[in-house]
Enzyme design. Sequence first.
Site, mmCIF file in Angstrom:
data_model
loop_
_atom_site.group_PDB
_atom_site.id
_atom_site.type_symbol
_atom_site.label_atom_id
_atom_site.label_comp_id
_atom_site.label_asym_id
_atom_site.label_seq_id
_atom_site.Cartn_x
_atom_site.Cartn_y
_atom_site.Cartn_z
ATOM 1 N N ASP A 1 42.543 18.404 86.726
ATOM 2 C CA ASP A 1 42.310 19.034 85.417
ATOM 3 C C ASP A 1 42.996 20.408 85.324
ATOM 4 O OD1 ASP A 1 40.740 20.640 87.044
ATOM 5 O OD2 ASP A 1 38.852 20.226 86.011
ATOM 6 N N GLU B 1 37.756 26.250 86.235
ATOM 7 C CA GLU B 1 37.814 25.023 85.454
ATOM 8 C C GLU B 1 38.421 25.289 84.078
ATOM 9 O OE1 GLU B 1 37.496 22.535 87.077
ATOM 10 O OE2 GLU B 1 35.562 22.187 88.037
ATOM 11 N N ASP C 1 37.125 30.054 97.282
ATOM 12 C CA ASP C 1 35.863 29.629 96.683
ATOM 13 C C ASP C 1 34.887 29.073 97.712
ATOM 14 O OD1 ASP C 1 37.484 27.424 97.177
ATOM 15 O OD2 ASP C 1 37.674 26.847 95.082
ATOM 16 N N HIS D 1 42.727 22.967 87.462
ATOM 17 C CA HIS D 1 42.040 24.142 88.023
ATOM 18 C C HIS D 1 42.732 24.655 89.280
ATOM 19 C CE1 HIS D 1 39.271 21.248 90.413
ATOM 20 N NE2 HIS D 1 40.034 21.854 91.303
HETATM 21 C C1 F6R Z 1 39.554 24.456 96.893
HETATM 22 C C2 F6R Z 1 40.381 24.710 95.720
HETATM 23 C C3 F6R Z 1 40.653 23.634 94.717
HETATM 24 C C4 F6R Z 1 41.549 22.528 95.299
HETATM 25 C C5 F6R Z 1 41.808 21.450 94.262
HETATM 26 C C6 F6R Z 1 42.646 20.318 94.803
HETATM 27 O O1 F6R Z 1 39.424 25.615 97.686
HETATM 28 O O2 F6R Z 1 40.828 25.796 95.558
HETATM 29 O O3 F6R Z 1 41.259 24.200 93.590
HETATM 30 O O4 F6R Z 1 42.749 23.103 95.713
HETATM 31 O O5 F6R Z 1 40.595 20.924 93.786
HETATM 32 O O6 F6R Z 1 41.923 19.617 95.758
HETATM 33 P P1 F6R Z 1 42.614 18.450 96.626
HETATM 34 O O7 F6R Z 1 43.587 19.117 97.514
HETATM 35 O O8 F6R Z 1 41.475 17.856 97.395
HETATM 36 O O9 F6R Z 1 43.249 17.529 95.652
#
Ligand code: F6R
Length: 261
Positions: free
Chosen positions: A136, A143, A67, A138
């Site tokens: 959440d 989302e 992303d 994702h």
């Molecule tokens: C970012 C991504 C997100 C993160 C997720 C966890 O490229 O794919 O899904 O993996 O938000 O983020 P952290 O590791 O900061 O808790």
Amino acid sequence: MEVIITKNKQEAENVTARIIEAQLLKKKDSLLGLATGRTMENVYRQLIQLHKENNLDFSSSSTVNLDEYVGLSGEHCQSYRYYMNDKLFNHVNIKPENTKLPDGMAADIPLECQKYEDFIKNYGGIDLQLLGIGTDGHIGFNEPGSSLASRTRIKTLTRETVEQNGPIFGDNDQVPRHALTMGGGTIMDAHKVILLATGSSKAQIIADAVEGPITAWVTASILQMHPSATIVVDEEAATELKNYDYYKWAYDNKPDWQQLY
Ligand code: F6R
């Protein structure tokens, strides 16, 4: 689904880096799907170390990231392009032209998303997709409520995600409200996926994703349908798993003929 429970965060990061290493040793020209976020920072540090000390070779590999924020250029220090260059690409021998992220500055967003999907397909698919998980549920920026069959597209971030990322930007108002993200369908097409989660804040959502119903409200739960998904968690992220003992037992009794990872 294979669930690997490690004694601490460092070991979980180490196992994840070793799985990526094993993939590159098996297939030098792998297409790696990569993720950003705090969870991945030490994994990339370990890969840099493996490159410097064990000559882990990235020169034939290519990468696609999950992303990118809409409206941030690669020079913006909070863009995922910047993160990837800073945390991994600038420190290993990968060719810059072989590293791809969705272009959050693209004038034609649907076209950019289609080109991203076409690139992955023409390559022969993602060999190994690395995933983190949001509180959440994702994966990527899919989302809650995202179609589990979705492809790369624009998504509006939830308030929870904006708040989760607010401290990194300095203030919630600075966090972009949109991102381009691979979809659930794109992720499910990867030949192998590995999801890493560490720390107690991820314990409940890991239990929901691994043992709860498959639902668009916890997009990571779709991985229960993936033929080759490995979930790596430390003890803190594993506390809510009902089947905890079995995962430990299964890992300890993994047949010798199966590769360690
Ligand atoms: C970012 C991504 C997100 C993160 C997720 C966890 O490229 O794919 O899904 O993996 O938000 O983020 P952290 O590791 O900061 O808790």
